[in-house]
Design an enzyme around this catalytic site. Structure first.
Site, mmCIF file in Angstrom:
data_model
loop_
_atom_site.group_PDB
_atom_site.id
_atom_site.type_symbol
_atom_site.label_atom_id
_atom_site.label_comp_id
_atom_site.label_asym_id
_atom_site.label_seq_id
_atom_site.Cartn_x
_atom_site.Cartn_y
_atom_site.Cartn_z
ATOM 1 N N ASP A 195 9.911 5.494 -10.228
ATOM 2 C CA ASP A 195 9.095 6.166 -11.524
ATOM 3 C C ASP A 195 9.858 7.512 -11.944
ATOM 4 O O ASP A 195 9.626 7.660 -13.022
ATOM 5 C CB ASP A 195 7.408 6.018 -11.446
ATOM 6 C CG ASP A 195 7.213 4.746 -11.366
ATOM 7 O OD1 ASP A 195 7.762 3.761 -11.713
ATOM 8 O OD2 ASP A 195 5.970 4.623 -11.871
ATOM 9 N N SER B 5 0.810 -1.219 -0.235
ATOM 10 C CA SER B 5 0.066 -0.097 -0.203
ATOM 11 C C SER B 5 0.739 1.167 0.154
ATOM 12 O O SER B 5 1.426 1.535 -1.067
ATOM 13 C CB SER B 5 -0.929 -0.103 0.917
ATOM 14 O OG SER B 5 -2.077 0.811 1.187
ATOM 15 N N LYS C 271 -0.575 -4.181 -3.243
ATOM 16 C CA LYS C 271 -1.791 -3.638 -3.073
ATOM 17 C C LYS C 271 -1.933 -2.195 -3.414
ATOM 18 O O LYS C 271 -1.322 -1.605 -3.175
ATOM 19 C CB LYS C 271 -2.030 -3.561 -1.429
ATOM 20 C CG LYS C 271 -3.242 -3.020 -0.737
ATOM 21 C CD LYS C 271 -3.367 -2.819 0.577
ATOM 22 C CE LYS C 271 -4.706 -2.367 0.950
ATOM 23 N NZ LYS C 271 -4.636 -0.735 0.619
#
Length: 534
Positions: free
Chosen positions: A315, A304, A329
């Protein structure tokens, strides 16, 4: 028996009808909320079909039944086929479930273990009610109000429930202390006890700082910022953020932490759902550590908000991710309050990393298969070999720096580190499974408490232990606990046992500031990350 079967036969179709109707109206009757702010569940008028069914049962059913109990049983049945993270929380469980994320709870301010059928205090929280009342580490709690808690079969949760309570409420404690002939009675007022979410922040070397974050609670960003400032003052030039085992928490705390490392205008994460328009979370350029070399540690239990953190760093080509593939998740829950004090954690959106990855793993085969996924990974060899992990090319994404990343099931690290089981013998596994190493560590500290009182850092603890026959004593202690001596197993696991034992002793003396610098020597992932930085 016949009456019960008949009752079940009659109730089952009613419950099914009730569940279907309630499922149809659930989403429409929740008020919209932001973040984890509560919404209130209201029935739509006394003439609704749901009311009619309940009234029929209460008024005309052959036996007396509780409509409240029917609701408690029906709601989980409604949620059963939704995603694994939409859950109903009964009122009796809500306080305990929320405490980890609130960052505090009402209590007396002690850490304890069950030791020889007593409640032994390991640590007294500085500034808490127990310290103010003169309670000390090593004291045994024998009474809580009118309940005997020593020498009786009582679970840790039962003891905790007796010690916890609203801030400002009184509780009576009966204490046994070595050297005292009588039980010491104390009356305390419960206080607000902090629950730390940043376990430790310390310097691994002259230039590399390390911060271990165990959850994303209401106070995590504040604790994290304090840790960063502390390390910066000690000369930190590089940073390792450890999110292994961190199952997540508040999105806002994660985004605030990530913001510290990104220049202005960078995507951190975005969320989107059927009834939730796309919401972008962008960096504001106010972070104080935008140029600090960064590494993030993750494993299969990182989930999460941990994955949001790791995904944003990866990224944006901002740092390296080290460890093993994370849990997977990628769903956002809002907690909605219900009138009786219960709550529903409702999945309202998915989150996406800056490149557009949704890293939620599949739950199409049901919840049991979903939660057994880590076992499947282990049996498949994923914890040991990187090439056992395969991603669909349709889930391939590219970062601005040209690195290939994948969605569809967790964050894959840039540097894979297999699980380390070297030095694990059957003897060590038995010691660990029975908690013997930790129990002996407490026993050792308890016997040497006066001598160790002035030890303030892990190096002084190690210096003290160096002259003590701790391993020999551990073997004898374990024998009394039913673990037979095994010279071959001891020799095979000696390094692991010795380091764990020293780390537990240091934790009992000076808390996590003593534990982590010692246990690091068994932490292959952290050691590899340190080498990569150097």
């Amino acid at each position: 028996m016949g009456i019960n079967n008949k009752r079940s036969t009659i109730l089952f179709p009613i419950l099914l009808a009730f569940a279907v109707v309630l499922g149809m109206v659930l989403n429409s009757v929740f008020q919209k909320g932001a973040g984890v702010e509560p919404g209130i569940f209201n029935l739509q008028g006394s003439g609704s079909k749901l009311d009619v069914v309940l009234n029929m049962i209460e008024k005309d059913y052959v036996d007396t039944v509780s409509s409240g109990e029917l609701v408690e049983k029906a709601i989980p049945a409604i949620l059963k086929d939704l995603d694994p993270h939409t859950v109903y929380i009964p009122a009796k469980d809500l306080q305990r479930v929320n405490e980890d994320l609130k960052g505090n709870f009402g209590g007396i301010g002690v850490q304890f273990i069950r030791y020889q059928d007593t409640v032994a205090i390991v640590r007294v929280i500085p500034g808490g009610p127990s310290e103010i009342a003169g309670i000390k580490a090593g004291d045994r709690i024998v009474m809580v109000d009118d309940s005997l808690v020593a020498g009786v079969k009582m679970s840790d949760n039962d003891i905790i429930d007796r010690l916890k309570g609203p801030k400002g409420t009184p509780v009576k404690i009966g204490i046994y202390r070595r050297g005292e002939k009588k039980i010491i009675d104390k009356e305390l007022l419960r206080g607000s006890i902090p629950v730390a979410s940043v376990d430790v922040a310390y310097m691994l070397s002259d230039s590399i700082g390390y911060i271990k974050v165990s959850r994303f609670a209401a106070t995590t960003y504040f604790e994290f910022s304090e840790g960063l400032q502390k390390l910066a003052a000690q000369g930190m030039k590089k940073l390792i953020v450890d999110l292994r085992g961190n199952t997540g928490g508040y999105l806002s705390e994660a985004t605030n932490m990530i913001n510290e490392f990104l220049t202005e205008g960078k995507m951190i994460v975005y969320t989107q759902g059927k009834s939730q328009p796309k919401a972008d979370y962008m960096s504001n350029g106010n972070g104080q550590f935008q140029d600090l070399p960064l590494m993030v540690l993750i494993d299969e239990a990182s989930a999460s908000a941990s994955e949001i953190f790791a995904g944003a760093i990866q990224d944006n080509d901002r740092g390296r991710i080290v460890g093993r593939r994370s849990f997977g998740k990628g769903l956002v829950q809002e907690q909605r309050s219900l009138p009786d004090g219960s709550a529903l954690r409702l999945t309202v959106a998915r989150y996406y990393t800056p490149t557009g990855r949704c890293i939620q793993k599949s739950y199409e085969n049901g919840k049991e298969d979903y939660y057994n996924d880590l076992n499947h990974r282990f049996l498949h060899g994923e914890f040991e070999k990187q090439d056992s992990i395969h991603f669909d090319d349709s889930l391939k994404f590219e970062t601005p720096g040209g690195n290939i990343v994948y969605g569809g099931g967790g964050i894959m690290p840039d540097v894979f580190i297999p699980v380390d089981t070297s030095g694990y013998s059957n003897y060590f596994r038995e010691l660990r499974s029975k908690g013997v190493i930790y129990q002996y560590a407490f026993s050792f500290v308890d016997d040497h408490r006066a001598e160790m009182l002035e030890l303030k850092d892990y190096k002084s603890v190690l210096a003290f232990i160096k002259h003590q026959p701790v391993v020999k004593e551990l073997v004898a202690y374990a024998k009394n606990k039913g673990v037979k001596p095994d010279p071959h197993g001891l020799a095979q696991s000696l390094n692991v046992i010795e380091i764990q034992l020293k780390a537990y002793i240091a934790r009992d003396v000076i808390d996590d500031e003593g534990f982590y610098p010692i246990i690091k020597d068994l932490d292959k992932t952290l050691l590899e990350a340190e080498v990569l930085f150097k």
